[in-house]
Design an enzyme around this catalytic site. Structure first.
Site, PDB file in Angstrom:
ATOM      1  N   LYS A 185      34.452  39.343  30.937  1.00 30.48           N
ATOM      2  CA  LYS A 185      34.478  39.520  32.396  1.00 30.48           C
ATOM      3  C   LYS A 185      35.911  39.779  32.841  1.00 30.48           C
ATOM      4  CE  LYS A 185      33.187  37.155  36.674  1.00 30.48           C
ATOM      5  NZ  LYS A 185      32.153  36.347  37.319  1.00 30.48           N
TER       6      LYS A 185
ATOM      7  N   GLU B 166      36.422  35.177  30.652  1.00 28.65           N
ATOM      8  CA  GLU B 166      36.972  35.785  31.881  1.00 28.65           C
ATOM      9  C   GLU B 166      38.481  35.597  31.988  1.00 28.65           C
ATOM     10  OE1 GLU B 166      35.140  34.413  35.515  1.00 28.65           O
ATOM     11  OE2 GLU B 166      36.499  35.566  36.769  1.00 28.65           O
TER      12      GLU B 166
HETATM   13  P1  13P Z   1      34.781  37.328  42.515  1.00 27.62           P
HETATM   14  O1  13P Z   1      33.873  38.507  42.204  1.00 27.62           O
HETATM   15  O2  13P Z   1      34.683  36.852  43.932  1.00 27.62           O
HETATM   16  O3  13P Z   1      36.180  37.578  42.038  1.00 27.62           O
HETATM   17  O4  13P Z   1      34.223  36.111  41.672  1.00 27.62           O
HETATM   18  C1  13P Z   1      33.833  36.320  40.376  1.00 27.62           C
HETATM   19  C2  13P Z   1      34.074  35.105  39.614  1.00 27.62           C
HETATM   20  O5  13P Z   1      33.192  34.595  38.972  1.00 27.62           O
HETATM   21  C3  13P Z   1      35.427  34.538  39.618  1.00 27.62           C
HETATM   22  O6  13P Z   1      35.535  33.595  38.613  1.00 27.62           O
END
Ligand code: 13P
Length: 341
Positions: A220, A178
């Protein structure tokens, strides 16, 4: 090798058609302040009860392939005594664990961070795998503005993500990779597109350098959207075109799937943007891995009250249903405004 096949199968299951990933892994500090804002005392028991309310939502497995938990919840149990990872797996959902220890200031690079947590990660991953974790998450945070993101911050974060991903594979766990380019700022959507493209380019280069199997990871990313304070408004079709267009230039086709974060977009906005992605041609499955955009309405409906568990669960089921519909391009205003509570 069968272990490799297992990783590839798990990654594919995480992005299976019609399903997304529920991010319920807020740190103790973040979760406590969200509870307080909702008028709920920020105790360990209330954090546990809140997560139990979410993950025991009837029928959750229809639209949710996996749930990301934080370390505290991973070690807690349902009120019937089953540990969270066991109860989640028994509901037909993959248990996941956030393993980074947060974004910390990057020395010599004012206003930028590097996500930490590599020290001891091999041992922690082995322990989480033994407790039932099938996938993990590590979030890098990239800011836009005043010359940011710098090459240094992009490279440091990409390097950490790749080392994390390689360690996950060693432990038989699928890494969610991510790299979040934040919405904070006054930048235009085109600036978000270039920052996202440069960031992802660095991440892919490091993943390849560490020989991470791309069909065994889920990426992500953020959607490509204008800065929160830019005053620019763009249509969901614009977001979908910019996002998929940006990803297509840098992300190899082999990546198992893309699961977007919501990043502070309103719940309905994030769903509308996801819905528009359906019209874009992409070589990978596209889905959601939302936190706030899935759980905020559920927290507001529950408010810490045992007699409102069903209301919280209905609110979560509604958001999951809207987002599942969006994966097929079938999200509509009628669906959004159906009475749920
Ligand atoms: P949000 O969808 O609230 O941005 O959170 C996703 C997430 O896992 C952030 O690390």
């Amino acid at each position: 090798m069968s272990e490799v096949n297992e990783l590839v199968r798990t990654a594919a299951a995480m992005v299976a058609p019609g399903k997304g990933i529920l991010a319920a892994d807020e740190s103790i500090g973040t979760m406590s302040s969200r509870l307080e804002k909702a008028g709920v005392a920020p105790t360990e028991e209330n954090r546990r009860a809140y997560r139990e309310m979410l993950v025991t939502t009837p029928g959750l497995a229809v639209g949710v392939s996996g749930v990301i938990l934080c370390d505290e919840t991973f070690g807690q149990s349902f009120s019937d005594g089953r540990p969270f990872p066991v109860g989640i797996a028994e509901a037909g959902i993959l248990p996941g664990i956030k393993v980074d220890t947060g974004a910390k200031p990057l020395a010599g690079t004012p206003g930028e961070t590097v996500t930490e947590g590599l020290d001891g990660l091999r041992e922690r991953l082995a322990r989480y795998a033994a407790l039932g974790a099938r996938f993990a998450k590590w979030r890098a945070v990239i800011a836009i503005g005043d010359g940011r993101p710098s090459y240094r911050a992009r490279r440091a974060n990409a390097h950490a993500l790749a080392r994390y991903a390689a360690l996950c594979h060693e432990a038989g766990i699928v890494p969610i990779v991510e790299p979040e380019v934040l919405m904070d700022g006054t930048h235009q959507v085109s600036h978000c597109a270039s920052a996202t493209s440069m960031t992802l380019g660095e991440v892919v280069a490091e993943l390849l350098d560490f020989e991470v199997r791309l069909d065994g990871i889920v990426l992500k990313p953020n959607m490509v959207v204008p800065g929160k304070d830019s005053g620019q408004t763009v249509t969901p079709e614009h977001v979908a075109r910019s996002t998929v267009g940006t990803l297509r230039t840098v992300i190899p086709d082999l990546v198992a799937g893309i699961a977007f974060l919501s990043g502070g977009q309103g719940a309905a906005q994030a769903t509308a943007n996801l819905n528009a992605m359906h019209g874009q041609e992409a070589p990978w499955p596209l889905t959601f891995s939302f936190g706030r955009a899935l759980v905020d309405p559920a927290l507001a409906a529950w408010r810490g009250r045992a007699d409102r568990v069903a209301d919280g669960q209905r609110a979560l089921a509604h958001r999951v249903g809207c987002n599942s519909a969006a994966l097929e391009g079938k999200y509509t205003d009628e669906l959004e405004y159906e009475r749920v509570v």
